[in-house]
Design a protein around this motif. Sequence first.
Motif, PDB file in Angstrom:
ATOM      1  N   TRP A 149       0.786  -1.225   0.000  1.00  0.00           N
ATOM      2  CA  TRP A 149       0.000   0.000   0.000  1.00  0.00           C
ATOM      3  C   TRP A 149       0.822   1.280   0.000  1.00  0.00           C
ATOM      4  N   GLY A 150       2.137   1.172   0.147  1.00  0.00           N
ATOM      5  CA  GLY A 150       2.972   2.372   0.062  1.00  0.00           C
ATOM      6  C   GLY A 150       3.286   2.957   1.426  1.00  0.00           C
ATOM      7  N   GLU A 151       3.111   4.265   1.551  1.00  0.00           N
ATOM      8  CA  GLU A 151       3.465   4.957   2.787  1.00  0.00           C
ATOM      9  C   GLU A 151       2.697   4.400   3.978  1.00  0.00           C
ATOM     10  N   GLY A 152       3.362   4.394   5.122  1.00  0.00           N
ATOM     11  CA  GLY A 152       2.739   3.858   6.320  1.00  0.00           C
ATOM     12  C   GLY A 152       1.629   4.745   6.853  1.00  0.00           C
ATOM     13  N   THR A 153       0.589   4.119   7.388  1.00  0.00           N
ATOM     14  CA  THR A 153      -0.522   4.828   8.020  1.00  0.00           C
ATOM     15  C   THR A 153      -0.892   4.097   9.305  1.00  0.00           C
ATOM     16  N   ARG A 154      -1.702   4.756  10.113  1.00  0.00           N
ATOM     17  CA  ARG A 154      -2.168   4.112  11.337  1.00  0.00           C
ATOM     18  C   ARG A 154      -3.048   2.895  11.031  1.00  0.00           C
ATOM     19  N   TRP A 155      -3.792   2.935   9.936  1.00  0.00           N
ATOM     20  CA  TRP A 155      -4.620   1.797   9.526  1.00  0.00           C
ATOM     21  C   TRP A 155      -3.735   0.594   9.198  1.00  0.00           C
ATOM     22  N   LEU A 156      -2.647   0.823   8.483  1.00  0.00           N
ATOM     23  CA  LEU A 156      -1.737  -0.271   8.162  1.00  0.00           C
ATOM     24  C   LEU A 156      -1.059  -0.796   9.426  1.00  0.00           C
ATOM     25  N   ALA A 157      -0.743   0.096  10.357  1.00  0.00           N
ATOM     26  CA  ALA A 157      -0.119  -0.333  11.611  1.00  0.00           C
ATOM     27  C   ALA A 157      -1.054  -1.249  12.383  1.00  0.00           C
ATOM     28  N   TYR A 158      -2.329  -0.883  12.458  1.00  0.00           N
ATOM     29  CA  TYR A 158      -3.294  -1.733  13.160  1.00  0.00           C
ATOM     30  C   TYR A 158      -3.375  -3.106  12.506  1.00  0.00           C
TER      31      TYR A 158
END
Length: 212
Positions: A157-166
């Motif tokens: 998905w590319g750049e990290g986000t809080r959604w990806l962290a979860y």
Amino acid sequence: CTVIGNGERIMLKQDISDEIDLDGDVIQPQVLWISSFNGTWSSSVMDSMFRWFCSNQIVTGNSLFKCRHTENHNYTFEQRAYVLEESVKRARNFAAMARVLKDQDYTDEEFKALTRQLVPKPMPFPGETEVAERRWTIVRKKWDHMTNKWNEEREEWGEGTRWLAYNAVQGAEQHHINSGFKETEAAQEKSLMKAIDGATPLSTKALTLLAA
């Protein structure tokens, strides 16, 4: 429909609305109907989300209701079917939260700090001067699996986000940590049952921290 063990427990996944597209990251609102033939589970229904990427089953709450296996079991079940409508509302709320998390950047350094907060460094027990290596091994495995899932999320998905962290934490807990780091069918079933029973402390705490 999933039969667990030797047929003593059963789980039915039911889609309750159209899938939700988070810019290509698709989640499907579901409810899980579960029951058993040996008394280990009451008949119950739970909110859930199925995330197409990595096939994660995200159990988003506790049982919406439970029915014991009594002579009025079928009648009670039918009377409480209204929970489907309420479940759709909760699914929309979860999707709204997911969109907010998706729009918040999250760096590799922040994710590393999150994993250390979720799984702290082990401390020596009273009377000991150092931590046993086996305890360190378990902690490092948990860190490594969460980091590996984070890297998979970033690659997709590319750049990290809080959604990806979860989802990195949730995926690591579901597919590796709660299965005892085993890939067997029995181990994965055990992990799924832990999710149904609400035994997902890392995912629960991660969502609380990330959504704060």
